[in-house]
Design a protein around this motif. Structure first.
Motif, short mmCIF file in Angstrom:
data_model
loop_
_atom_site.label_atom_id
_atom_site.label_comp_id
_atom_site.label_asym_id
_atom_site.label_seq_id
_atom_site.Cartn_x
_atom_site.Cartn_y
_atom_site.Cartn_z
N ALA A 46 0.82 -1.21 0.00
CA ALA A 46 0.00 0.00 0.00
C ALA A 46 0.86 1.26 0.00
CB ALA A 46 -0.92 0.00 1.21
N GLY A 47 2.16 1.11 -0.27
CA GLY A 47 3.04 2.27 -0.35
C GLY A 47 3.44 2.84 0.98
N MET A 48 3.43 2.01 2.03
CA MET A 48 3.74 2.49 3.37
C MET A 48 4.92 1.75 3.97
SD MET A 48 -0.02 2.84 5.12
CE MET A 48 -0.55 1.18 4.66
N GLN A 49 5.56 2.40 4.93
CA GLN A 49 6.62 1.78 5.71
C GLN A 49 6.12 1.63 7.14
OE1 GLN A 49 10.18 4.11 6.05
NE2 GLN A 49 11.24 2.62 7.34
N ALA A 50 6.01 0.39 7.62
CA ALA A 50 5.59 0.16 9.00
C ALA A 50 6.67 0.66 9.94
CB ALA A 50 5.33 -1.32 9.23
N ARG A 51 6.24 1.34 11.00
CA ARG A 51 7.22 1.87 11.94
C ARG A 51 6.58 2.11 13.30
NH1 ARG A 51 10.88 7.42 11.50
NH2 ARG A 51 12.28 6.90 13.22
#
Length: 346
Positions: A311-316
């Protein structure tokens, strides 16, 4: 709900809990250490085994909805009960904040929202219905992503860059409008900065989240739209819209053929959208810490990391202290610009 906290006194012959119970031991050495360890274990905060409610600032299908639901799945493995996502879209996330504000401060209700509700809105909205300092307690970051600036069928196919778009808008002032997921959101402010620097008069059209704004762009009802790039990837690939720029310092891995705003001469427009979890302001710190640990573990799971990436995200994830500092840093960055530009939201 957290259990009573534990207060350890020195010299360590007695361990006293907030409920008045005492663990006494007669011998110095091994028994003393065991008793102290047991006291700490008994008094360690625990979370109630009831459904955890995740309030979500976006509607179904939005980026915050994706973040909330993927995190809920990862949390359920750690939680005895269900994790329920409660979408409270509208008013650029302020409706969801109000729902958190009146929730019990027991750790069983968290809010997933864009960071702007804590960092930007206190400056942007002259009459905010909540106090971001006392009503929102930072728990953990959730994820980060780039923004994309897109045009739809209302713009000729020959417009393929930001400079070409600005020229076209100057020639067609009646169509100089842009949509966003809500007033005060980062997509709104990105466009405000862009058009202010370019000297283009424009009309802002706010929607109750990203999906309805995207529908309006694809239908030709609005001209320009800034959104988290994850919502733009599929329609861009299908040729239904054109992403003219992304907001990162480097090109997006998801859209490597699209130049950044910086590459197109807009050095100041390097932004990353981010979302975070918040608890009601009066939630005990020990409970917040326990929730933060659970969220950090959930956000590190490979399945969630992969789902976010698609989905174009970086988990953080993060600690509460790290998130609090992030909010403070963004406030110091945005406040001068908002005051100087005169941008306000009602």
């Amino acid at each position: 709900m957290a259990s009573a906290c534990c207060i350890m006194h020195l010299p360590a012959t007695v361990a006293t809990c907030a409920n008045g119970s005492m663990l006494e031991h007669a011998y110095i050495g091994r028994r003393q250490l065991v008793a102290a360890a047991l006291a700490a274990l008994v008094c360690k905060p625990t979370l109630a085994q009831t459904p955890l409610r995740l309030l979500c600032s976006g509607p179904p299908g939005s980026i915050p909805d994706t973040v909330a639901r993927q995190t809920a799945r990862a949390l359920e493995a750690q939680h005895a009960g269900d994790v329920v996502v409660d979408n409270r879209a509208g008013a650029a996330g302020r409706i969801a904040v109000q729902a958190l504000r009146v929730a019990a401060a027991d750790g069983q209700t968290l809010l997933l929202a864009q960071g702007a509700v804590a960092s930007i809105y206190p400056v942007l909205y002259p009459k905010l219905a909540y106090n971001a300092t006392t009503d929102l307690q930072p728990v953990s970051l959730a994820g980060e992503m780039l923004l994309g600036l897109a045009v739809g069928p209302a713009v000729p196919d020959t417009v393929r860059s930001v400079s070409a778009l600005l020229d076209w808008l100057r020639e067609n002032p009646a169509k100089a409008n842009a949509g966003s997921p809500g007033a005060g959101t980062l997509p709104h402010l990105l466009q405000a900065m862009l058009f202010r620097e370019a000297g283009v008069d424009w009309q802002h059209v706010a929607y109750a989240g990203g999906p309805p704004a995207l529908v309006a762009l694809l239908a030709g009802q609005i001209t320009v739209l800034a959104l988290p790039e994850g919502l733009l990837l599929q329609p861009h690939a299908a040729g239904r819209l054109r992403v003219l720029a992304t907001s990162g310092a480097q090109r997006s891995a998801s859209l490597p053929g699209v130049a950044t705003l910086r590459e197109q001469g807009l050095d100041r427009l390097v932004l990353r959208e981010w979302f975070a979890f918040f608890a009601p302001g009066a939630t005990p710190r020990a409970t917040v810490s326990a929730r933060a640990e659970a969220l950090q573990h959930a956000l590190s799971q490979p399945a969630l990391v992969q789902a976010f990436a698609l989905a174009g995200m970086q988990a953080r994830g993060s600690t509460p202290a790290f998130l609090a500092q992030r909010i403070a840093d963004e406030q110091s960055t945005w406040a001068p610009f908002l005051r100087a530009s005169g941008i306000r939201a009602e």
